[in-house]
Write a protein that holds these residues in place. Structure first.
Motif, PDB file in Angstrom:
ATOM      1  N   UNK A 151       3.003   3.908 -12.037  1.00 12.85           N
ATOM      2  CA  UNK A 151       2.451   2.736 -11.368  1.00 12.85           C
ATOM      3  C   UNK A 151       2.232   3.080  -9.899  1.00 12.85           C
ATOM      4  N   UNK A 152       1.013   2.895  -9.439  1.00 12.59           N
ATOM      5  CA  UNK A 152       0.688   3.141  -8.032  1.00 12.59           C
ATOM      6  C   UNK A 152       0.958   1.858  -7.248  1.00 12.59           C
ATOM      7  N   UNK A 153       2.023   1.870  -6.442  1.00 16.57           N
ATOM      8  CA  UNK A 153       2.402   0.686  -5.675  1.00 16.57           C
ATOM      9  C   UNK A 153       1.753   0.686  -4.297  1.00 16.57           C
ATOM     10  N   UNK A 154       1.740   1.851  -3.661  1.00 18.54           N
ATOM     11  CA  UNK A 154       1.153   1.939  -2.319  1.00 18.54           C
ATOM     12  C   UNK A 154       0.753   3.379  -2.038  1.00 18.54           C
ATOM     13  N   UNK A 155      -0.353   3.527  -1.306  1.00 17.97           N
ATOM     14  CA  UNK A 155      -0.727   4.821  -0.758  1.00 17.97           C
ATOM     15  C   UNK A 155      -1.631   5.686  -1.600  1.00 17.97           C
TER      16      UNK A 155
END
Length: 683
Positions: free
Chosen positions: A595-599
């Motif tokens: 899961x890409x949460x930030x950045x």
């Protein structure tokens, strides 16, 4: 397509392996192997599920396993003069020149003795392939000191350094100590003197500043015990220097690394030396080794999965279940705090992890690799016979049959009742600055350990390779080798000035606090590219909060663990949950989600061939980004897992209500679903 099916992946089938020499050898007894169309694997004959409810293996089955491996080796022996020399595996292993062949033969003899010695102790008349085993090894020992024989080993030159011969003579000393009536007493006095002169020439000499000192120690100790004059000053020096490697929590440092060798080798050597020699001659050193050994029980068992599988980590993976030898040796200590049923469950489970795998044996002997042949895990100091170093596990058979290690009912230790499925358990070891994590949800163990060795100009490049430089190592997900195209698993790779994908290998541990593991890292070719790394183990995965700072525009990739293709497919799935991108892969045994949460700018699933130790084909999820010159970025990533078929919930993918990044990208605050806040500082 060729599949390598992993026990670690949970596929407990009765596997088969091709018996290249089936017709010529016909050595595998149907009492403990199964054969179909020329293929054979180890089989537990008459398993005892009362004493060993999880594996069925008893002390007798350990003897069967030792003989199974020994019979494969003896398929190459048709006369007493035949050397223990096996087909070379293509790749970097030796021999690479004819001058290395005598040492190759020496390895074959000394290492197969780890299986033969305990069997001969109980059955001196053992025959395999119509060869009397005791006669064979005695004849081979005589060949070592016969200058007219091709197996002859010269004395170490007066100015000669440490060599593989020292290692093997150290190994031979173990067997001489344990079965002198088989290997030493029948020699004539002239032969004993010649063997002593040869072996002492290596033992009374320089060594490598690592566990190698024990090879000198065992050689000098054996011949001192037999009345030969030895360099006792050097013996004591090497004993003290070996003790100086101890870092606490059961772990020695193998200069420079921590790995299986810094646990099972150091601890086995210290304990065995104390038993066969040290208590009698040097009780002060024996007491120190045994005090260090007593701490093994507090951490090492937690490095194995619920089923006993070992993690693929560090050099010399080809030695496989040799890693379990400290567990039976605990029987010598008679420590009431040891759960012997759990120790044997781990030991037998690790043994079956490989003996039940169809790729483990080829040409009747173990491959160099992990399950099967796997070149990225092979070091150039190994020959085909080197793999029999795993036979040190069977030195546990010298522990008496009535010892609690053999008589306790097998159990799962804390995995059965103490560990709750929806929780994660961390065991931090301050001495080696190592984190062991156990995940009851999938029954897996995980490890984070030291790595800080440069690859540029390295004499031993494997020390900065995937063997050591992964962000973590997991028993359920063996490491995948890096690809030149940037495909990466459980590691960062960054595009360097040569336009090559370069992995991190220079890590500095900072602290472990409140269930969070903090490290810093720099890129070897450009120390101005810096990463602050935070690992947070969760019940079903890892939350990563990482800060990346670069002085030049830099492409970055981060990989999850990889999944091997073991059932003919790996499914892919895309999701968007609460605005976050999710990628899932599923090989029918496990599911992995990122899961890409930030950045991260992008996520993709990449296929690989020939990079995974379990299957020729594999897939891995990678996240990618570009860090602008002179800037920093925070990359927050969830790396999750479940068993195949289990359902995902939205809270799996988004276990927090709110996330904020402040302080010029140096502070991350998470507000969890239960309202609690967690603050993380990166600098």
């Amino acid at each position: 397509m060729k599949y390598k099916i992993s026990i670690a992946a949970g596929l407990f089938f009765c596997f088969l392996r091709v018996s290249v020499n089936a017709q010529k050898s016909n050595v595998h007894s149907p009492a403990f192997s199964t054969a179909t169309n020329g293929k054979v694997v180890f089989k537990i004959a008459n398993p005892d599920y009362k004493l060993s409810p999880h594996t069925g293996m008893t002390r007798q089955h350990w003897k069967d396993a030792a003989q199974y491996l020994l019979e494969g080796a003896f398929s190459y022996i048709h006369s007493l003069d035949d050397p223990m020399k096996f087909p070379k595996q293509p790749g970097k292993s030796y021999p690479r020149t004819e001058s290395q062949v005598p040492t190759e033969k020496l390895e074959g003899v000394c290492r197969t003795l780890f299986m033969a010695a305990p069997l001969l102790k109980e059955n001196p008349l053992l025959e395999i392939n119509h060869i009397k085993v005791a006669d064979y090894y005695l004849h081979q020992i005589r060949n070592l000191i016969d200058s007219s024989n091709p197996s002859f080993i010269k004395h170490r030159a007066p100015n000669g350094g440490p060599s593989q011969n020292l290692v093997e003579f150290g190994a031979l000393s173990f067997s001489l100590f344990n079965v002198p009536e088989i290997l030493w007493d029948p020699l004539t006095q002239k032969e004993k003197d010649a063997l002593a002169a040869t072996m002492i020439s290596y033992g009374d000499g320089p060594t490598v500043p690592s566990n190698w000192k024990f090879f000198n120690i065992f050689v000098l100790s054996f011949f001192k015990d037999k009345g030969y004059p030895v360099n006792e000053k050097l013996l004591e020096e090497y004993l003290q220097k070996s003790l100086d490697h101890y870092r606490g929590d059961g772990w020695y440092n193998d200069n420079p690394a921590f790995d299986y060798y810094s646990m099972w080798a150091f601890q086995m050597y210290g304990e065995m030396w104390s038993e066969v020699f040290g208590k009698k001659y040097y009780p002060q050193y024996a007491a120190k080794f045994q005090a260090n050994f007593s701490e093994v029980k507090n951490s090492y068992p937690y490095m194995f999965s619920r089923n006993g599988e070992m993690i693929m980590w560090g050099r010399s993976m080809t030695y496989r279940f040799g890693s379990v030898i400290p567990f039976p040796l605990m029987g010598y200590e008679k420590d009431a705090a040891v759960n012997f049923g759990w120790m044997r469950r781990i030991s037998s489970g690790a043994m079956l992890q490989f003996l039940k795998n169809p790729e483990f044996i080829k040409d009747e002997v173990p491959t160099l690799g992990f399950y099967g042949a796997f070149e990225p895990a092979v070091q150039s100091y190994s020959c085909r016979g080197s793999a029999f170093w795993m036979g040190k596990a069977f030195l546990g058979l010298f522990v008496p049959a009535d010892n609690p290690f053999w008589t306790a009912v097998e159990n799962e230790g804390p995995w059965k009742k103490e560990f709750e499925k929806n929780k994660v358990y961390n065991k931090y070891l301050p001495g080696p600055q190592m984190l062991i994590t156990d995940y009851p949800g999938i029954g897996a163990s995980e490890l984070r350990a030291w790595c800080k060795v440069k690859a540029i100009g390295a004499g031993e490049p494997f020390r900065s390779s995937e063997n050591y430089n992964r962000l973590s190592y997991n028993s359920a997900f063996p490491w995948q080798a890096d690809s030149s195209n940037g495909t990466v698993a459980m590691a960062y790779v960054l595009k360097n000035k040569k336009n090559e994908w370069e992995p991190l290998r220079l890590y500095d541990f900072k602290k472990f606090e409140d269930g969070v593991f903090y490290r810093d890292a720099v890129l070897e070719t450009n120390p101005n590219i810096q990463l602050n790394l935070i690992d947070i183990p969760l019940p079903n995965g890892i939350l990563r909060i990482d800060k990346i700072t670069a002085d030049t525009a830099t492409e970055v990739r981060l990989g999850h663990y990889a999944l091997p293709n073991v059932k003919g497919f790996i499914k892919e799935q895309k999701k968007i949950v609460n605005g976050y991108n999710v990628r899932i892969i599923d090989n029918g045994v496990y599911q992995l989600a990122m899961v890409s949460i930030a950045g991260w700018k992008h996520m993709e699933v990449l296929s690989a061939k020939g990079l995974h130790p379990v299957s020729d084909e594999s897939k891995v999820i990678n996240a990618t980004d570009v860090i602008a010159a002179g800037t920093s970025d925070i990359c927050i990533t969830l790396m999750l897992w479940k068993k195949s078929g289990e359902k995902w919930s939205s809270s799996d993918f988004v276990p927090f209500k709110k996330i904020s990044i402040t302080g010029q990208k140096s502070v991350v605050e998470l507000q969890m679903q239960d309202g609690k806040k967690k603050l993380f500082k990166l600098n």
